[in-house]
Design a protein around this motif. Structure first.
Motif, PDB file in Angstrom:
ATOM      1  N   LYS A  65       0.850  -1.189   0.000  1.00  0.00           N
ATOM      2  CA  LYS A  65       0.000   0.000   0.000  1.00  0.00           C
ATOM      3  C   LYS A  65       0.884   1.238   0.000  1.00  0.00           C
ATOM      4  O   LYS A  65       1.869   1.319   0.735  1.00  0.00           O
ATOM      5  N   PRO A  66       0.566   2.225  -0.843  1.00  0.00           N
ATOM      6  CA  PRO A  66       1.398   3.429  -0.865  1.00  0.00           C
ATOM      7  C   PRO A  66       1.355   4.167   0.468  1.00  0.00           C
ATOM      8  O   PRO A  66       0.328   4.176   1.146  1.00  0.00           O
ATOM      9  N   ARG A  86       3.240   7.791   2.606  1.00  0.00           N
ATOM     10  CA  ARG A  86       4.067   8.985   2.506  1.00  0.00           C
ATOM     11  C   ARG A  86       5.345   8.740   3.289  1.00  0.00           C
ATOM     12  O   ARG A  86       5.327   8.143   4.359  1.00  0.00           O
ATOM     13  N   TYR A  98       5.995   3.703  -9.638  1.00  0.00           N
ATOM     14  CA  TYR A  98       6.522   5.065  -9.589  1.00  0.00           C
ATOM     15  C   TYR A  98       6.265   5.683  -8.211  1.00  0.00           C
ATOM     16  O   TYR A  98       5.567   5.101  -7.384  1.00  0.00           O
ATOM     17  N   SER A 106       5.491   9.650  -6.229  1.00  0.00           N
ATOM     18  CA  SER A 106       4.970  10.994  -6.433  1.00  0.00           C
ATOM     19  C   SER A 106       5.659  11.915  -5.431  1.00  0.00           C
ATOM     20  O   SER A 106       5.671  11.628  -4.233  1.00  0.00           O
ATOM     21  N   ARG A 139       2.474  18.098  -7.070  1.00  0.00           N
ATOM     22  CA  ARG A 139       3.283  16.878  -7.100  1.00  0.00           C
ATOM     23  C   ARG A 139       3.659  16.512  -8.538  1.00  0.00           C
ATOM     24  O   ARG A 139       2.962  16.886  -9.484  1.00  0.00           O
ATOM     25  N   SER A 182       5.221  12.938 -10.776  1.00  0.00           N
ATOM     26  CA  SER A 182       5.422  11.487 -10.675  1.00  0.00           C
ATOM     27  C   SER A 182       6.620  11.040 -11.500  1.00  0.00           C
ATOM     28  O   SER A 182       6.814  11.524 -12.618  1.00  0.00           O
ATOM     29  N   MET A 196       5.390  10.082  -1.956  1.00  0.00           N
ATOM     30  CA  MET A 196       4.307   9.123  -1.770  1.00  0.00           C
ATOM     31  C   MET A 196       4.559   7.952  -2.725  1.00  0.00           C
ATOM     32  O   MET A 196       4.889   8.148  -3.887  1.00  0.00           O
ATOM     33  N   LEU A 210       3.552   3.544  -6.205  1.00  0.00           N
ATOM     34  CA  LEU A 210       2.293   3.703  -6.926  1.00  0.00           C
ATOM     35  C   LEU A 210       2.379   3.024  -8.288  1.00  0.00           C
ATOM     36  O   LEU A 210       3.464   2.834  -8.825  1.00  0.00           O
ATOM     37  N   GLY A 211       1.219   2.717  -8.835  1.00  0.00           N
ATOM     38  CA  GLY A 211       1.180   2.236 -10.210  1.00  0.00           C
ATOM     39  C   GLY A 211       0.955   0.751 -10.350  1.00  0.00           C
ATOM     40  O   GLY A 211       1.261  -0.044  -9.462  1.00  0.00           O
ATOM     41  N   ARG A 212       0.393   0.396 -11.507  1.00  0.00           N
ATOM     42  CA  ARG A 212       0.074  -0.998 -11.815  1.00  0.00           C
ATOM     43  C   ARG A 212       0.869  -1.521 -13.006  1.00  0.00           C
ATOM     44  O   ARG A 212       0.650  -2.630 -13.466  1.00  0.00           O
ATOM     45  N   ALA A 247      -3.145   4.378 -14.164  1.00  0.00           N
ATOM     46  CA  ALA A 247      -2.028   4.168 -13.238  1.00  0.00           C
ATOM     47  C   ALA A 247      -2.496   3.485 -11.959  1.00  0.00           C
ATOM     48  O   ALA A 247      -1.752   2.756 -11.331  1.00  0.00           O
ATOM     49  N   GLY A 248      -3.731   3.778 -11.543  1.00  0.00           N
ATOM     50  CA  GLY A 248      -4.311   3.071 -10.398  1.00  0.00           C
ATOM     51  C   GLY A 248      -3.910   3.591  -9.037  1.00  0.00           C
ATOM     52  O   GLY A 248      -4.260   2.981  -8.019  1.00  0.00           O
ATOM     53  N   SER A 249      -3.215   4.719  -8.977  1.00  0.00           N
ATOM     54  CA  SER A 249      -2.788   5.196  -7.660  1.00  0.00           C
ATOM     55  C   SER A 249      -3.987   5.638  -6.830  1.00  0.00           C
ATOM     56  O   SER A 249      -4.000   5.470  -5.601  1.00  0.00           O
ATOM     57  N   GLN A 258      -4.009  14.035  -5.735  1.00  0.00           N
ATOM     58  CA  GLN A 258      -2.659  14.559  -5.895  1.00  0.00           C
ATOM     59  C   GLN A 258      -1.695  13.503  -6.432  1.00  0.00           C
ATOM     60  O   GLN A 258      -0.677  13.839  -7.043  1.00  0.00           O
ATOM     61  N   PRO A 274      -0.899  10.929 -11.817  1.00  0.00           N
ATOM     62  CA  PRO A 274       0.177  11.512 -12.619  1.00  0.00           C
ATOM     63  C   PRO A 274      -0.320  12.420 -13.745  1.00  0.00           C
ATOM     64  O   PRO A 274       0.465  13.160 -14.323  1.00  0.00           O
TER      65      PRO A 274
END
Lengths: 235, 86
Positions: A2-3, A5, A40, A42, A51, A53, A94, A97-99, B27-29, B64, B67
């Protein structure tokens, strides 16, 4: 994962050329990052919370730091923020992230990466992880399109991988290469059109939207199924 | 005798979120940060499944993290666009 910070500090900058640099950040709080190759982060780039990325270009087997490839040419807010960082400066991040990550192995004949420009960033992470950590034995091929010889970087690193791993092949393609450029010329799509591309391959595309659209069309025309083409548009 | 009635109130945050489909690159974030609010549909495009599945902070952070700035956050009371900043 899980992302979350976290705080990281600038540990190193490597200036490749007028267009590209690599930034290395050490994890501060927490001290560890876990991510999948292709993901990635952010970064907060100003006081308003704006922000930007960036794909992580380092191998995910390193947990105390991460590396980002930066394209300076837009000279936008993110580039300016990063260029003004001094060693030891902390950033608010943060991630992960990303799939756009390595797909499960379905026994495809070959893994093919196709990138333009800074789209190489997630692929460096994926290729390093595939070869060095997973011990991938299937053919792994990288096509990377840039404009000029002076834009090139990492070519020695990729050549070292070619020398070390007999299943890895690297094809840099220059769209505006000099007459002396001995390798593929033109757009990366032009190079692919004259190469054998396995229908039962797993393809990853990253870079400009036009390239992705054209290469996707080419791959489908060669019998590749849509589910075996994974892509992330950068610009 | 009149029974006391139980009044339930549902906490609704002050932020409303919308997805600009044409900007979404899957992106799915957003889904990773605020899974109670965002989900990717069958086309891989982010959609809002609930306005109050996550806190306002998580909704803003999800926006936020996008991307491509495909998520717009609006303050319900003032009508002001909170993100992306104008």
């Amino acid at each position: 994962m899980k992302p979350q910070r976290f705080i990281a500090k600038l540990a190193d900058k490597e200036f490749f050329n007028e267009k590209f640099s690599k930034y290395v950040f050490e994890m501060e709080e927490p001290h560890r990052i876990d991510f999948e190759s292709g993901q990635y982060v952010s970064i907060t780039v100003d006081e308003t919370g704006d922000r930007r990325s960036y794909s992580v270009c380092s191998n995910p087997d390193t947990h105390h730091s991460f590396e980002l490839l930066i394209d300076h040419s837009p000279q936008g807010k993110g580039t300016t923020f990063l260029q003004n960082l001094k060693f030891g400066d902390e950033i608010d991040v943060m991630g992960p992230l990303g799939r756009f990550v390595l797909a499960p192995d379905k026994g495809e004949d070959e893994i093919v990466f196709i990138a333009t420009g800074s789209g190489i960033a997630p692929f460096r992470s994926m290729i390093l992880y595939l070869l060095q950590d997973l011990g991938e034995k299937r053919p792994v091929t990288l096509y990377w399109g840039l404009r000029h010889e002076e834009n090139l970087f990492w070519q020695n690193d990729f050549q070292d991988l070619v020398d070390e791993y007999e299943n890895f092949k690297f094809h840099p393609v220059l769209s505006r290469g000099s007459e002396e450029w001995p390798l593929c010329k033109g757009r990366v799509t032009d190079c692919l059109a004259v190469h054998d591309l396995p229908a039962k391959g797993c393809y990853y595309l990253c870079g400009n939207a036009k390239m992705i659209e054209d290469v996707n069309t080419l791959l489908l025309s060669k019998g590749v199924v849509a589910e075996d083409v994974h892509f992330e548009k950068f610009y | 005798m009149v029974e006391d009635s139980v009044v339930q109130t549902k906490q609704i945050g002050k932020y409303k979120v919308e997805v600009i489909r044409s900007k979404c690159i899957s992106a799915g974030s957003c889904e990773a940060i605020a899974p109670g609010v965002f989900a990717l549909d069958e086309e891989g495009i982010a959609t809002v499944i609930s306005q109050d599945g996550n806190s306002d902070d998580e909704k803003l952070l999800a926006a936020q993290s996008c991307p491509t700035d495909a998520i717009v956050v609006t303050d319900i009371e003032t009508g002001e666009q909170v993100w992306p900043k104008a």
